[in-house]
Design a protein around this motif. Sequence first.
Motif, PDB file in Angstrom:
ATOM      1  N   TYR A 239       0.815  -1.217   0.000  1.00 54.64           N
ATOM      2  CA  TYR A 239       0.000   0.000   0.000  1.00 54.64           C
ATOM      3  C   TYR A 239       0.853   1.274   0.000  1.00 54.64           C
ATOM      4  O   TYR A 239       0.623   2.162  -0.815  1.00 54.64           O
ATOM      5  N   ASN A 306      -4.274   4.105   7.470  1.00 53.50           N
ATOM      6  CA  ASN A 306      -4.807   4.286   6.117  1.00 53.50           C
ATOM      7  C   ASN A 306      -6.313   4.066   6.036  1.00 53.50           C
ATOM      8  O   ASN A 306      -6.873   4.023   4.944  1.00 53.50           O
ATOM      9  N   VAL A 317      -3.694   6.015  -4.386  1.00 55.01           N
ATOM     10  CA  VAL A 317      -2.928   4.917  -4.969  1.00 55.01           C
ATOM     11  C   VAL A 317      -3.293   4.822  -6.455  1.00 55.01           C
ATOM     12  O   VAL A 317      -4.363   5.289  -6.859  1.00 55.01           O
ATOM     13  N   ALA A 324      -8.063  -0.589  -3.050  1.00 55.55           N
ATOM     14  CA  ALA A 324      -7.369   0.037  -1.924  1.00 55.55           C
ATOM     15  C   ALA A 324      -8.095  -0.258  -0.614  1.00 55.55           C
ATOM     16  O   ALA A 324      -7.461  -0.569   0.408  1.00 55.55           O
ATOM     17  N   MET A 327      -7.477  -3.843   0.449  1.00 54.54           N
ATOM     18  CA  MET A 327      -6.124  -4.013   0.996  1.00 54.54           C
ATOM     19  C   MET A 327      -6.061  -3.538   2.443  1.00 54.54           C
ATOM     20  O   MET A 327      -5.519  -4.234   3.317  1.00 54.54           O
ATOM     21  N   VAL A 328      -6.616  -2.355   2.717  1.00 54.11           N
ATOM     22  CA  VAL A 328      -6.579  -1.826   4.079  1.00 54.11           C
ATOM     23  C   VAL A 328      -7.401  -2.712   5.017  1.00 54.11           C
ATOM     24  O   VAL A 328      -6.998  -2.991   6.150  1.00 54.11           O
TER      25      VAL A 328
END
Length: 364
Positions: A239, A306, A317, A324, A327-328
């Motif tokens: 990230y 984040n 990103v 995104a 991912m977080v």
Amino acid sequence: MIRTLLARAGLVATATFAATVLTAAPAAAHGADAPDGTDYRTRATGVTPQRPGLEVRVVEAGARLELTNDTGRAIEVIGYSGEPYLRVGPDGVFENSRSPATYLNRTIAGDTALPAEADPAAPPTWRRIADGSTARWHDQRALWQESAPPAQVRAAPDREHRVRDWTIPLRDGADPVTIGGTLDWVPPPDAYTWWAVTIVGLLAVGALGLVAAAAPAGARALSALGALLVVGGALAVGYPVGRELDAGAHGVGGVLVGLLSGQIWSLLTGLGAIAAGWYALARRPAADFVVTLAGACVALFAGVGNAAVFARSIAPVPWPPELARVMVALVLITGTGATAAGVLRLHAAPKTPAPTGPHPTGPR
């Protein structure tokens, strides 16, 4: 013994976190006020008339513009009062210290106090600020500066709206050139849904800690925690790499400089989580303790740090914002879940029985 180590590690982690918060310096690779997300999408549509070798793109989720000039000639960016603001050319990047834009563009809010020398009518005084042929700057003409959304957004916040078309004048010698672009409102996602999914996921991972530490079930649970932590650590590293790429970093060297200067904690905790995961997969001694500590660090620095992307439509990103958020969420799930599971496993670890033997005073 393990509980004592855990307590000491907690104190160290708390002290480290406090020191980090109190001594944190602004990021150097990307802007110090680079957003963690936004609901305004800024796009550059191109340069008119076209100039071969002159390219413009949007970086930092729209917070800055990046101009690269490989024409072999100096190109000037014009400020808010028609004065020369930046000069980008073969000899580097220069800013005009007499231009008000030089100071207003230092923050995304444009709230820097103007010094007495700022005078758009004065002849330019050029100051070299960078080598190369690329400049990055905030520009109020491409941003929404008001605290409240535009009227059309307030009337229908669940719809996408064109806020305005924007232009920024340039000068190629005596010839005028223009950067064109658009600014749109994009409705934000439902943050509650993302948090709910994340909480359910981390509870599921944490449930691995309910498995007793005895083999073989406990060993399999520890291996599962290790594998999940490796995945979470890899995402925690990926990230910030994406953030540096979105901020305009070029090449491996540029990304590394940005990571080490502005994303160091996310990078280190991600690498630490990967190492802790492999340690758990190898079923080394004290692996539960290592997993607990690494999970807490990666959840705090790479996950919570984040999590603003859950409530913003544009992520900082270069990939889709939905990815995104996933991912977080996975970083939070694996990090917090591993912490909870590790604590439960440490608590459930079998106690070593006290040695038995004859009474020290002997039989009565």
